[in-house]
Design a protein around this motif. Structure first.
Motif, PDB file in Angstrom:
ATOM      1  N   HIS A  24       0.841  -1.204   0.000  1.00  0.00           N
ATOM      2  CA  HIS A  24       0.000   0.000   0.000  1.00  0.00           C
ATOM      3  C   HIS A  24       0.874   1.251   0.000  1.00  0.00           C
ATOM      4  O   HIS A  24       0.640   2.177  -0.807  1.00  0.00           O
ATOM      5  N   PHE A  25       1.876   1.274   0.879  1.00  0.00           N
ATOM      6  CA  PHE A  25       2.743   2.451   0.985  1.00  0.00           C
ATOM      7  C   PHE A  25       3.538   2.673  -0.297  1.00  0.00           C
ATOM      8  O   PHE A  25       3.745   3.812  -0.734  1.00  0.00           O
ATOM      9  N   LEU A  26       3.989   1.576  -0.920  1.00  0.00           N
ATOM     10  CA  LEU A  26       4.822   1.688  -2.116  1.00  0.00           C
ATOM     11  C   LEU A  26       4.034   1.986  -3.390  1.00  0.00           C
ATOM     12  O   LEU A  26       4.643   2.212  -4.436  1.00  0.00           O
ATOM     13  N   SER A  27       2.724   1.988  -3.315  1.00  0.00           N
ATOM     14  CA  SER A  27       1.945   2.311  -4.511  1.00  0.00           C
ATOM     15  C   SER A  27       2.185   3.765  -4.906  1.00  0.00           C
ATOM     16  O   SER A  27       2.292   4.646  -4.038  1.00  0.00           O
ATOM     17  N   PRO A  28       2.351   4.050  -6.178  1.00  0.00           N
ATOM     18  CA  PRO A  28       2.651   5.425  -6.609  1.00  0.00           C
ATOM     19  C   PRO A  28       1.644   6.453  -6.095  1.00  0.00           C
ATOM     20  O   PRO A  28       2.016   7.584  -5.760  1.00  0.00           O
ATOM     21  N   GLU A  29       0.380   6.054  -5.998  1.00  0.00           N
ATOM     22  CA  GLU A  29      -0.649   6.995  -5.550  1.00  0.00           C
ATOM     23  C   GLU A  29      -0.444   7.396  -4.087  1.00  0.00           C
ATOM     24  O   GLU A  29      -0.579   8.570  -3.736  1.00  0.00           O
ATOM     25  N   VAL A  30      -0.125   6.428  -3.246  1.00  0.00           N
ATOM     26  CA  VAL A  30       0.054   6.724  -1.823  1.00  0.00           C
ATOM     27  C   VAL A  30       1.348   7.491  -1.593  1.00  0.00           C
ATOM     28  O   VAL A  30       1.389   8.440  -0.788  1.00  0.00           O
ATOM     29  N   LEU A  31       2.410   7.125  -2.293  1.00  0.00           N
ATOM     30  CA  LEU A  31       3.657   7.880  -2.174  1.00  0.00           C
ATOM     31  C   LEU A  31       3.442   9.335  -2.576  1.00  0.00           C
ATOM     32  O   LEU A  31       3.959  10.259  -1.927  1.00  0.00           O
ATOM     33  N   ALA A  32       2.673   9.542  -3.636  1.00  0.00           N
ATOM     34  CA  ALA A  32       2.378  10.917  -4.069  1.00  0.00           C
ATOM     35  C   ALA A  32       1.545  11.652  -3.025  1.00  0.00           C
ATOM     36  O   ALA A  32       1.756  12.847  -2.765  1.00  0.00           O
ATOM     37  N   GLU A  33       0.609  10.932  -2.400  1.00  0.00           N
ATOM     38  CA  GLU A  33      -0.236  11.551  -1.368  1.00  0.00           C
ATOM     39  C   GLU A  33       0.598  12.068  -0.212  1.00  0.00           C
ATOM     40  O   GLU A  33       0.306  13.132   0.354  1.00  0.00           O
ATOM     41  N   TYR A  34       1.659  11.317   0.151  1.00  0.00           N
ATOM     42  CA  TYR A  34       2.512  11.722   1.269  1.00  0.00           C
ATOM     43  C   TYR A  34       3.766  12.472   0.806  1.00  0.00           C
ATOM     44  O   TYR A  34       4.654  12.737   1.610  1.00  0.00           O
ATOM     45  N   SER A  35       3.841  12.796  -0.470  1.00  0.00           N
ATOM     46  CA  SER A  35       4.980  13.533  -1.036  1.00  0.00           C
ATOM     47  C   SER A  35       6.305  12.829  -0.759  1.00  0.00           C
ATOM     48  O   SER A  35       7.283  13.427  -0.307  1.00  0.00           O
ATOM     49  N   VAL A  36       6.319  11.519  -1.003  1.00  0.00           N
ATOM     50  CA  VAL A  36       7.515  10.700  -0.798  1.00  0.00           C
ATOM     51  C   VAL A  36       8.130  10.355  -2.147  1.00  0.00           C
ATOM     52  O   VAL A  36       7.428   9.939  -3.074  1.00  0.00           O
ATOM     53  N   ASP A  37       9.434  10.514  -2.247  1.00  0.00           N
ATOM     54  CA  ASP A  37      10.178  10.186  -3.455  1.00  0.00           C
ATOM     55  C   ASP A  37      10.213   8.667  -3.633  1.00  0.00           C
ATOM     56  O   ASP A  37      10.726   7.943  -2.769  1.00  0.00           O
ATOM     57  N   PRO A  38       9.683   8.120  -4.712  1.00  0.00           N
ATOM     58  CA  PRO A  38       9.659   6.662  -4.905  1.00  0.00           C
ATOM     59  C   PRO A  38      11.042   6.040  -5.029  1.00  0.00           C
ATOM     60  O   PRO A  38      11.177   4.818  -4.917  1.00  0.00           O
ATOM     61  N   GLN A  39      12.058   6.841  -5.255  1.00  0.00           N
ATOM     62  CA  GLN A  39      13.431   6.336  -5.329  1.00  0.00           C
ATOM     63  C   GLN A  39      14.133   6.346  -3.974  1.00  0.00           C
ATOM     64  O   GLN A  39      15.299   5.958  -3.879  1.00  0.00           O
ATOM     65  N   ARG A  40      13.415   6.784  -2.933  1.00  0.00           N
ATOM     66  CA  ARG A  40      14.050   6.936  -1.622  1.00  0.00           C
ATOM     67  C   ARG A  40      13.130   6.405  -0.520  1.00  0.00           C
ATOM     68  O   ARG A  40      12.721   7.136   0.381  1.00  0.00           O
ATOM     69  N   VAL A  41      12.816   5.118  -0.611  1.00  0.00           N
ATOM     70  CA  VAL A  41      11.956   4.486   0.391  1.00  0.00           C
ATOM     71  C   VAL A  41      12.710   3.312   1.019  1.00  0.00           C
ATOM     72  O   VAL A  41      13.231   2.451   0.316  1.00  0.00           O
ATOM     73  N   ALA A  42      12.761   3.283   2.347  1.00  0.00           N
ATOM     74  CA  ALA A  42      13.483   2.244   3.087  1.00  0.00           C
ATOM     75  C   ALA A  42      12.508   1.358   3.848  1.00  0.00           C
ATOM     76  O   ALA A  42      11.397   1.763   4.192  1.00  0.00           O
ATOM     77  N   VAL A  43      12.952   0.132   4.148  1.00  0.00           N
ATOM     78  CA  VAL A  43      12.245  -0.742   5.069  1.00  0.00           C
ATOM     79  C   VAL A  43      13.211  -1.081   6.190  1.00  0.00           C
ATOM     80  O   VAL A  43      14.404  -1.302   5.954  1.00  0.00           O
ATOM     81  N   SER A  44      12.710  -1.086   7.412  1.00  0.00           N
ATOM     82  CA  SER A  44      13.588  -1.283   8.553  1.00  0.00           C
ATOM     83  C   SER A  44      12.820  -1.908   9.696  1.00  0.00           C
ATOM     84  O   SER A  44      11.587  -1.845   9.753  1.00  0.00           O
ATOM     85  N   GLY A  45      13.559  -2.524  10.619  1.00  0.00           N
ATOM     86  CA  GLY A  45      12.946  -3.092  11.805  1.00  0.00           C
ATOM     87  C   GLY A  45      14.003  -3.651  12.730  1.00  0.00           C
ATOM     88  O   GLY A  45      15.156  -3.842  12.335  1.00  0.00           O
TER      89      GLY A  45
END
Length: 413
Positions: free
Chosen positions: A174-195
């Motif tokens: 859901h977060f990685l979908s282009p629509e949601v990334l655009a909604e939160y103004s997140v650069d699709p080339q700069r998304v991390a996963v962590s835990g």
């Protein structure tokens, strides 16, 4: 009432600790603070088991209640990082609850970095909305001007594998979908996963799954794993043997967490501790966690493999608990062709942690597969230290580990 009973019980535990004091490794600083924290955790769990015995509910749920009450008390005494600066909201991503921390948009409206964070807690404890995880997400969001999405996946005893994994995968897609990334103004080339810990397990599994999914147009750019738990076939690696009785997370508790997560019978714990379940695994799989080949000599020390062969109770155990061999539960078992597609990685390990060798072996296997890896090893570190940056349990190693993690994300995302 809960606080008074916890304080009294903790005081008795501390008194007993004083009488039976066994020093921690000399490299660990602030030892009495760590022992006190360990005593409080164990006391709360014992009280929860008493409540279960009295018919007042499952001990895990009772432990969560005690912890939530204590965290609420401490929260009133500390300021929230980023208060008045961040926008913090609760949402659902594909039906999965998440907490979202957002910094204000910059004046030039540039896209921001994004982070999907998955909390630890043995797949049974922890929450994106409470305690150190909420505080940590706020600090990361503020310091890196980053949108942080922290996942509140379902926990044991309400569910077991693969539900937590599927919750996290749903939220990630859901977060990685282009629509949601655009909604939160997140650069699709700069998304991390962590835990961290069990969250590191889930983050590593997500990084593998998303990397292999040809239907995903946006993939994670990096993965940052904090003392991840990555396999359940060998509970006698050098770090499991060296730190078998370590504070915060010991060897028997780790095996219990695994059995709970995978829906196994808890009576099997002694057999898993003796590695009686692993001899029937395919040699190819065992080679993927062969610490005699994957660990440097300084970590192998003078320990020897434990095979635990020849016990009738273990015949068919891998069929009884198939999650033991499922790469979604044990990412260290993934093949080199999967690892080669994974994003560049940051792996943090601690010397005095039963999970140390899981992280070291994974870093080695990722590197062998051609993935760029930064390994951060803390020779005075212990399990859980990354989250211990808030009063009253602030540890120097925790502050250093958190700062190094933030620097790496800043420089690599």
């Amino acid at each position: 009432m809960w606080l008074l009973s916890a304080v009294i019980a903790a005081s008795l535990a501390v008194a007993l600790r004083y009488c039976l004091y066994t020093p921690l490794p000399a490299a660990i600083r602030q030892q009495w603070k760590l022992l006190l924290l360990d005593d409080i955790i164990k006391t709360v769990i014992r009280l929860a088991h008493v409540m279960e015995w009295l018919g007042l509910g499952h001990h895990v749920k009772a432990t969560r209640g005690y912890s939530k009450g204590l965290e609420g008390t401490l929260k009133k005494l500390t300021a929230e990082p980023g208060a008045g600066y961040l926008t913090v909201s609760d949402a659902t991503f594909g039906g999965v609850p998440v907490r979202v921390c957002q910094p204000p948009m910059a004046g030039d409206s540039r896209l921001r970095r994004g982070l999907l964070y998955i909390h630890g807690g043995g797949w049974a404890y922890g929450s994106a909305k409470d305690g150190a995880y909420d505080q940590g997400s706020r600090k990361i969001s503020k310091e890196l001007h980053m949108v942080v999405v922290s996942v509140d996946y379902r926990l044991y005893p309400e569910c077991c594998f693969p539900t937590p994994y599927m919750d996290c995968l749903t939220a990630a897609k859901h977060f990685l979908s282009p629509e949601v990334l655009a909604e939160y103004s997140v650069d699709p080339q700069r998304v991390a996963v962590s835990g961290d810990s069990a969250g590191g397990n889930l983050a590593a599994a997500l990084a593998q799954q998303i990397a292999m999914d040809d239907n995903m147009s946006v993939k994670f750019s990096v993965q940052a794993l904090i003392y991840p738990i990555l396999q359940a076939l060998d509970f006698n690696t050098p770090s499991y043997q060296q730190n078998r009785d370590m504070a915060i997370l010991n060897r028997p508790v780790t095996v219990k967490f695994w059995l709970q997560y995978l829906g196994g019978d808890l009576s099997l714990k002694p057999h898993l501790l003796a590695n009686r379940h692993s001899s029937s695994a395919a040699p190819e799989l065992r080679a993927r966690l062969d610490w005699t080949a994957l660990l440097d000599p300084e970590f192998r020390k003078d320990y020897f493999p434990v095979h635990g062969e020849g016990h009738h109770r273990m015949e068919g155990i891998l069929d009884e608990i198939p999650g033991l061999l499922d790469v979604r539960a044990a990412p260290l078992l993934a093949g080199p062709e999967v690892l080669a597609k994974c994003p560049r990685a940051y792996v943090m390990t601690c010397e005095y942690d039963v999970l140390r060798d899981d992280g070291l072996m994974y870093a080695r296997r990722l590197g062998d597969a051609g993935v760029a890896v930064t390994l951060e090893h803390y020779r005075d570190g212990f399990h859980g230290c990354f989250s211990l940056t808030m009063w009253p349990f602030t540890f120097d190693v925790g502050l250093r580990a958190f700062a190094a993690y933030v620097r790496w994300l800043h420089d690599n995302l």
